[in-house]
Design an enzyme around this catalytic site. Structure first.
Site, mmCIF file in Angstrom:
data_model
loop_
_atom_site.group_PDB
_atom_site.id
_atom_site.type_symbol
_atom_site.label_atom_id
_atom_site.label_comp_id
_atom_site.label_asym_id
_atom_site.label_seq_id
_atom_site.Cartn_x
_atom_site.Cartn_y
_atom_site.Cartn_z
ATOM 1 N N LYS A 1 35.850 -58.040 -22.523
ATOM 2 C CA LYS A 1 36.546 -57.789 -21.580
ATOM 3 C C LYS A 1 37.279 -58.532 -20.941
ATOM 4 O O LYS A 1 38.436 -58.573 -20.467
ATOM 5 C CB LYS A 1 35.727 -56.953 -20.432
ATOM 6 C CG LYS A 1 36.148 -56.556 -19.131
ATOM 7 C CD LYS A 1 37.069 -55.165 -19.513
ATOM 8 C CE LYS A 1 37.787 -54.803 -18.201
ATOM 9 N NZ LYS A 1 38.871 -53.821 -18.560
ATOM 10 N N ARG B 1 31.432 -57.103 -20.879
ATOM 11 C CA ARG B 1 32.489 -58.130 -21.320
ATOM 12 C C ARG B 1 32.425 -58.406 -22.891
ATOM 13 O O ARG B 1 33.375 -59.051 -23.297
ATOM 14 C CB ARG B 1 31.972 -59.697 -20.798
ATOM 15 C CG ARG B 1 31.920 -59.889 -19.288
ATOM 16 C CD ARG B 1 31.213 -60.916 -18.819
ATOM 17 N NE ARG B 1 31.792 -62.139 -19.443
ATOM 18 C CZ ARG B 1 32.415 -62.923 -18.563
ATOM 19 N NH1 ARG B 1 32.698 -62.581 -17.220
ATOM 20 N NH2 ARG B 1 32.731 -64.172 -18.865
ATOM 21 N N GLU C 1 41.336 -49.811 -30.141
ATOM 22 C CA GLU C 1 40.128 -50.423 -29.447
ATOM 23 C C GLU C 1 38.748 -49.633 -29.580
ATOM 24 O O GLU C 1 37.721 -50.465 -29.885
ATOM 25 C CB GLU C 1 40.399 -50.827 -27.938
ATOM 26 C CG GLU C 1 41.423 -51.974 -27.701
ATOM 27 C CD GLU C 1 41.478 -51.825 -26.143
ATOM 28 O OE1 GLU C 1 41.671 -53.085 -25.575
ATOM 29 O OE2 GLU C 1 42.103 -51.025 -25.645
HETATM 30 C C1 G6P Z 1 40.871 -58.156 -23.687
HETATM 31 C C2 G6P Z 1 40.519 -56.941 -23.083
HETATM 32 C C3 G6P Z 1 42.037 -56.198 -22.878
HETATM 33 C C4 G6P Z 1 42.880 -56.821 -21.913
HETATM 34 C C5 G6P Z 1 43.074 -58.373 -22.287
HETATM 35 C C6 G6P Z 1 43.845 -59.148 -21.215
HETATM 36 O O1 G6P Z 1 41.475 -58.165 -24.921
HETATM 37 O O2 G6P Z 1 39.876 -56.441 -24.120
HETATM 38 O O3 G6P Z 1 41.570 -54.845 -22.433
HETATM 39 O O4 G6P Z 1 43.821 -55.966 -21.653
HETATM 40 O O5 G6P Z 1 41.874 -58.833 -22.574
HETATM 41 O O6 G6P Z 1 43.010 -59.081 -20.268
HETATM 42 P P1 G6P Z 1 43.335 -59.414 -18.745
HETATM 43 O O7 G6P Z 1 42.070 -59.507 -18.236
HETATM 44 O O8 G6P Z 1 44.240 -60.903 -18.542
HETATM 45 O O9 G6P Z 1 44.244 -58.275 -18.125
#
Ligand code: G6P
Length: 610
Positions: free
Chosen positions: A605, A27, A490
């Site tokens: 995450k 996470r 990223e």
């Molecule tokens: C974070 C993660 C991204 C993800 C975003 C939205 O920034 O690092 O990889 O796309 O959250 O997360 P979700 O769980 O709502 O798709």
């Protein structure tokens, strides 16, 4: 983002907590800690940096017939340091607390508690909670926690242990996820199923404003200030093995290679043998869906890119006005509704816990919108709070940079578009049959692209010393350009920006020189000729072009410094295909630069704070 794990039972406590913390590490975190109560005495350890540091500190210890709580911290208030790491302990070091979320009124509480004589050790907002509990604690921990949380504003998932009550962990939730795992003569808590899935698959999801007492043989849950409640026990279908690297160097690479299987799984879940599409968890009447006049998609990060592609598809095939917004922006704008009930807010989220997205759906529900969510994690808060859900079925995604779930989201959005097009009579049966026939070829196409990994690796290595990249695409592949740039940023920390190719001449073209690689997404499409023109604009300024084109398009090769081919497919499906070389390009550049691709710095995450 922060993670919580806790255990009460007879087994060796520290390995359970440490493995749990490791499983939460995906996470994103910067420090970690543990508190344990054994033989009525509290001990705690915390370290800045990797969990390994913490492990080294406690490795010679064995604590059984005990209970404990652990935490991975992702700094919000106060730098990453040992002192700011959780658990936070009370002044007398008899109570320990771990917290996920943000306490918005912590400054006023801290001022008041300081006046009362409490001495604070850290710069965190979380520490006020343990001092409040100490203020209210006489001999009943549950009562003290209950009183303390009533003084808080903000969001929290907390777990508390105290010497005076050595047989229970008290947990409470508002706005941040918390799960109770049920065992035999032992119980678990966690902010995330990953931390406890090796021990139990029977879980209870806590809801907001609930408090729970976790004992070895009992779990009691109450509403804050209310009666005991009976909650549903849920069975988790994911296997622990799905969270192993399975021979790959990184979760990200494993997840990239899982994509053909994920797509096949989605096809088998949602397309019946008679070629009809069925979504079992859409609890909206078909006639209501057919009447939808406007979709408002809101999401964050990669999920937002899937939403942008959804807009193109839904407007094209269902003739329905579709808007897309970042959750963090949509939440604080006027939500204007026509009042006729024909508008649906669509949330797209892998984790189902992203705080911005969750806040949006709550706000939208207050304004009487129906909520349709595309969610990967079953039982997540967004899943439970939506009227209708389409599961993206990509299995646990551990790599922080989303890969397989992005493809799964695109597949599901595409299928939903076809489903809706049928309901709205905007698609004929012949069109539907053709679209499904094409869709079923996607796993094979993705496999063909994965087979070019060595070639993509070589291209990645060639450009890995560049400090900046531009990604361009048009139409459906403009979001692909954004996603390609995001993946690179990223995991490799290289600055990258995605642009609609037609916009290049309105600003970014000024950046182009012989050092700048421009990734040009140019499969066969309605705007192919325009794209070709944009590529030539780059070439004319000596930019380096890495072109993603359709197999058989040999003429484009003359404009490419490097070229990657994807199989010939209808334009609508190209975002799914081009995502794969973009993922591999980012992955291999990051590897060449020796970056931690699964846990990039500063990223989380699942972002559970707004
Ligand atoms: C974070 C993660 C991204 C993800 C975003 C939205 O920034 O690092 O990889 O796309 O959250 O997360 P979700 O769980 O709502 O798709």
């Amino acid at each position: 983002m922060c993670g919580i794990v806790g255990y009460i039972g007879d087994r060796d406590l520290l390995p359970i907590l440490l493995v749990g913390l490791e499983r939460l590490s995906y996470r994103g975190y910067d420090s970690a800690g543990i508190a344990a109560i054994s033989d009525g005495e509290m001990s705690y350890w915390k370290r800045a940096g990797k969990i390994r540091e913490l492990e080294d500190t406690v490795k010679t210890l064995s604590i059984t017939h005990a209970m404990g709580i652990g935490h991975t911290r992702w700094a919000t208030h106060g730098e990453s340091s040992e002192i700011n790491a959780h658990p936070h302990v009370s002044q007398g070091k008899k109570i320990a607390l771990v917290h996920n979320g943000i306490i918005e009124n912590y400054l006023s509480l801290k001022k008041q508690l300081t006046k009362e004589g409490h001495i604070f050790r850290s710069q965190t907002d979380s520490e006020v909670i343990v001092h409040l509990i100490e203020r209210y604690l006489h001999d009943d921990l549950e009562e003290a926690v209950e009183k303390a949380v009533q003084d808080l504003t903000g969001t929290w998932a907390i777990a508390v242990v105290a010497e005076c009550d050595p047989d229970k962990i008290v947990v409470a939730r508002k706005g941040s996820p918390l799960i109770i795992g049920l065992g035999k003569d032992e119980n678990y808590i966690s902010s995330d199923i990953n931390a406890i899935i090796t021990h139990t698959k029977e879980v209870v999801y806590m809801d907001d404003d609930e408090i729970a007492i976790i004992e070895k043989q009992n779990v009691t849950i109450r509403k804050i200030g209310g009666e005991v409640i009976t909650k549903k026990v849920n069975h988790i279908s994911w296997d622990a093995i799905m969270q192993e690297k399975g021979g790959y160097d990184h979760f990200m690479l494993k997840e990239i290679y899982e994509q053909p299987a994920v797509i096949r799984n989605i096809i088998s879940k949602y397309i019946n043998s008679d070629n009809t599409i069925e979504f079992k968890h859409i609890n909206l009447e078909k006639q209501d869906l057919a009447r939808v006049s406007r979709f408002i998609i809101q999401a964050c990060g990669t999920s937002w890119h899937a939403g942008l592609i959804g807009k193109y598809l839904m407007e094209k095939y269902t003739r329905t006005l579709t808007e897309v917004d970042f959750s963090s922006e949509f939440r604080y704008r006027q939500m204007i509704t026509d009042g006729a009930g024909g508008e649906v807010v669509v949330a797209i989220s892998q984790s189902g816990e992203t705080a911005d997205t969750l806040a949006c759906i709550r706000e939208a529900k207050c304004k009487f919108y129906n909520i349709l969510s595309f969610v990967n994690v079953k039982g997540s808060t967004i899943d439970r709070e939506s009227n209708a859900v389409i599961y993206t079925h990509s299995g646990p995604e551990i790599g922080v940079a989303s890969t397989k779930n992005y493809l799964a989201q695109l597949m599901c959005v595409y299928l939903f578009t076809i489903y809706l097009g049928q309901l709205k009579w905007t698609l004929s049966q012949e069109q539907v049959d053709l679209m499904l026939q094409n869709l079923k070829r996607v796993p094979e196409y993705v496999e063909q692209i994965l087979a070019q990994a060595d070639k993509i690796k070589a291209i990645a290595e060639k450009y890995s010393s560049s400090r900046e990249f531009i990604f361009i695409g048009r139409g459906l592949n403009y979001p692909s350009a954004l996603e390609g740039a995001l993946k690179l940023k990223e995991i490799s920390y290289i600055h990258a920006t995605g642009y609609p190719a037609g916009e290049l001449k309105h600003g970014p073209i000024a950046l182009i020189d012989s050092d700048l690689p421009v990734v040009c997404i140019a499969p066969q499409s309605a705007t192919y000729d325009k794209m070709l023109g944009n590529i030539q604009e780059v070439r004319a300024r000596k930019g380096k072009t890495i072109i993603i084109a359709t197999e058989g398009d040999e003429s484009i090769a003359q404009y490419a410094d490097d070229i990657i081919y994807i199989p010939l497919a209808p334009e609508d499906l190209t975002p799914i295909l081009v995502a794969v070389p973009l993922q591999l390009l980012a992955y291999y550049i990051a590897i060449k630069l020796d970056c931690d691709v699964d846990q990039p710095r500063n990223l989380a995450k699942s972002v559970t704070v707004e």
